[in-house]
Design an enzyme around this catalytic site. Sequence first.
Site, mmCIF file in Angstrom:
data_model
loop_
_atom_site.group_PDB
_atom_site.id
_atom_site.type_symbol
_atom_site.label_atom_id
_atom_site.label_comp_id
_atom_site.label_asym_id
_atom_site.label_seq_id
_atom_site.Cartn_x
_atom_site.Cartn_y
_atom_site.Cartn_z
ATOM 1 N N GLU A 13 0.827 -1.211 0.000
ATOM 2 C CA GLU A 13 0.000 0.000 0.000
ATOM 3 C C GLU A 13 0.861 1.261 0.000
ATOM 4 O OE1 GLU A 13 -2.781 -0.279 3.206
ATOM 5 O OE2 GLU A 13 -3.868 -1.948 2.310
ATOM 6 N N HIS B 99 -9.976 1.014 0.703
ATOM 7 C CA HIS B 99 -10.356 0.163 1.830
ATOM 8 C C HIS B 99 -11.861 -0.126 1.867
ATOM 9 C CE1 HIS B 99 -6.330 1.306 3.125
ATOM 10 N NE2 HIS B 99 -6.383 0.337 3.997
#
Length: 223
Positions: free
Chosen positions: A71, A104
């Site tokens: 990420e 997310h």
Amino acid sequence: MGLRFEGIIPAVLLPLLLTMVLFLGPLTQVAMDCPWTFIDGVRVALDPCFWMLCLSDMRWLRNQVVAPLTEELVFRACMLPMLVPCAGPFTAIFTCPLFFGVAHFHHVIELLRFRQGTLSGIFLSAVFQFSYTAVFGAYTAFIFIRTGHLIGPVLCHSFCNYMGFPAISSALDHPQRLAVLCSYLLGVLLFLIFLFPFTDPFYYGSPTPVCSLTSSPSSLCLS
């Protein structure tokens, strides 16, 4: 992309220490509630069997290694060097986390698929998670731009995944509530005091590569 050896030691230590200062309250709470002594913790940390157990745990690997590395590589190392020349450091810091927060939303899909909660509860959870991840993304973007290193955001990400969101409600109900709440406030205060000194580009090789991409460096790029 923040993959360099110049200033690597400060890049490993200072951003992580700064994040631990921010989490002074939760760390104090854990220390109070943990039955282990400091020596016990050191012994476990130095035990190879402990790390072998961690490395064999797919969930631990995902949360502490794979997710932080991938990420931060995508949303910081790859995205920020493209945003900074076009939008400038300030705008890039607050734009990049929006993509990070949206990424997310797959957790919401899982909750809806398995019907884990009411629709309103899932929606509120999604809003909270988006807000929390966006704020965290802005923080790691700030670190990346100031230090020019990827390792700092990765370690901070891994640490925050381990700690989770601070349990404010349990702090309010803690037997030693005053001490715990004071540590929370002290942590936030010290974090604000050390935010710029601990990320001073002077320690990491100035000017940092990301800041050098913009034609008119802002105060974020200056020591």
